[in-house]
Scaffold this motif. Structure first.
Motif, PDB file in Angstrom:
ATOM      1  N   GLN A   1      42.996  60.743 113.742  1.00 52.47           N
ATOM      2  CA  GLN A   1      41.854  60.437 114.606  1.00 52.47           C
ATOM      3  C   GLN A   1      41.352  59.025 114.358  1.00 52.47           C
ATOM      4  N   ARG A   2      41.296  58.629 113.092  1.00 56.07           N
ATOM      5  CA  ARG A   2      40.832  57.270 112.788  1.00 56.07           C
ATOM      6  C   ARG A   2      41.761  56.215 113.358  1.00 56.07           C
TER       7      ARG A   2
ATOM      8  N   ASN B   1      29.935  57.724 108.037  1.00 50.02           N
ATOM      9  CA  ASN B   1      30.073  58.987 108.737  1.00 50.02           C
ATOM     10  C   ASN B   1      28.756  59.743 108.623  1.00 50.02           C
ATOM     11  N   GLU B   2      27.790  59.398 109.453  1.00 52.75           N
ATOM     12  CA  GLU B   2      26.433  59.917 109.341  1.00 52.75           C
ATOM     13  C   GLU B   2      26.344  61.428 109.511  1.00 52.75           C
ATOM     14  N   GLY B   3      27.113  61.991 110.456  1.00 52.55           N
ATOM     15  CA  GLY B   3      26.989  63.402 110.760  1.00 52.55           C
ATOM     16  C   GLY B   3      27.624  64.311 109.724  1.00 52.55           C
ATOM     17  N   GLY B   4      28.319  63.750 108.757  1.00 56.60           N
ATOM     18  CA  GLY B   4      28.973  64.564 107.777  1.00 56.60           C
ATOM     19  C   GLY B   4      30.267  65.166 108.288  1.00 56.60           C
ATOM     20  N   LYS B   5      30.650  64.847 109.507  1.00 60.02           N
ATOM     21  CA  LYS B   5      31.862  65.381 110.101  1.00 60.02           C
ATOM     22  C   LYS B   5      33.032  64.505 109.673  1.00 60.02           C
ATOM     23  N   SER B   6      34.044  65.111 109.071  1.00 59.79           N
ATOM     24  CA  SER B   6      35.177  64.322 108.601  1.00 59.79           C
ATOM     25  C   SER B   6      36.174  64.105 109.730  1.00 59.79           C
ATOM     26  N   HIS B   7      36.841  62.984 109.690  1.00 60.00           N
ATOM     27  CA  HIS B   7      37.847  62.637 110.686  1.00 60.00           C
ATOM     28  C   HIS B   7      39.186  62.510 109.993  1.00 60.00           C
ATOM     29  N   SER B   8      40.229  63.023 110.628  1.00 58.39           N
ATOM     30  CA  SER B   8      41.562  62.915 110.061  1.00 58.39           C
ATOM     31  C   SER B   8      42.054  61.475 110.207  1.00 58.39           C
TER      32      SER B   8
END
Length: 108
Positions: free
Chosen positions: A29-30, A19-26
């Motif tokens: 979403q995954r 996750n390069e952007g540091g944005k977490s995904h629920s």
């Protein structure tokens, strides 16, 4: 000796960040779902089944619930369109279930 760097300026070797952007995904979403996987997991843990629930169980259950909801909403939408309505009301849901053989047997 300085650390080796890649062409983009990042260090070589080590763990690759997913996750390069540091944005977490629920987890929803995954899994590519609309239904809340984490909420279903929490409800399964709070139920009488026991506290040890595998990580794949709520994802699978959310996918099944989403599929069933999509099926019944599609049939209810068709029933609403047959009645020249743009909104689905409870009567359309009832008509959709009663007119479909698979739903009749599963609801009984």
């Amino acid at each position: 000796m300085p650390a080796k760097t890649s062409a983009k300026g990042g260090k070589l070797g080590g763990k690759v960040k997913g996750n390069e952007g540091g944005k977490s995904h629920s987890r929803s979403q995954r899994a590519g779902l609309q239904f809340p996987v984490s909420r279903i997991h929490r409800m399964l843990r709070k139920s009488t089944l026991g506290r040890r629930i595998g990580s794949g169980a709520p994802v699978y259950l959310a996918a099944v619930l989403e599929y069933l909801s999509a099926e019944i909403l599609e049939l209810a939408g068709n029933a609403a369109r047959d009645n020249k309505k743009r909104r689905i009301n409870p009567r359309h849901l009832q008509l959709a279930i009663r007119n479909d053989e698979e739903w009749v047997t599963s609801v009984e």
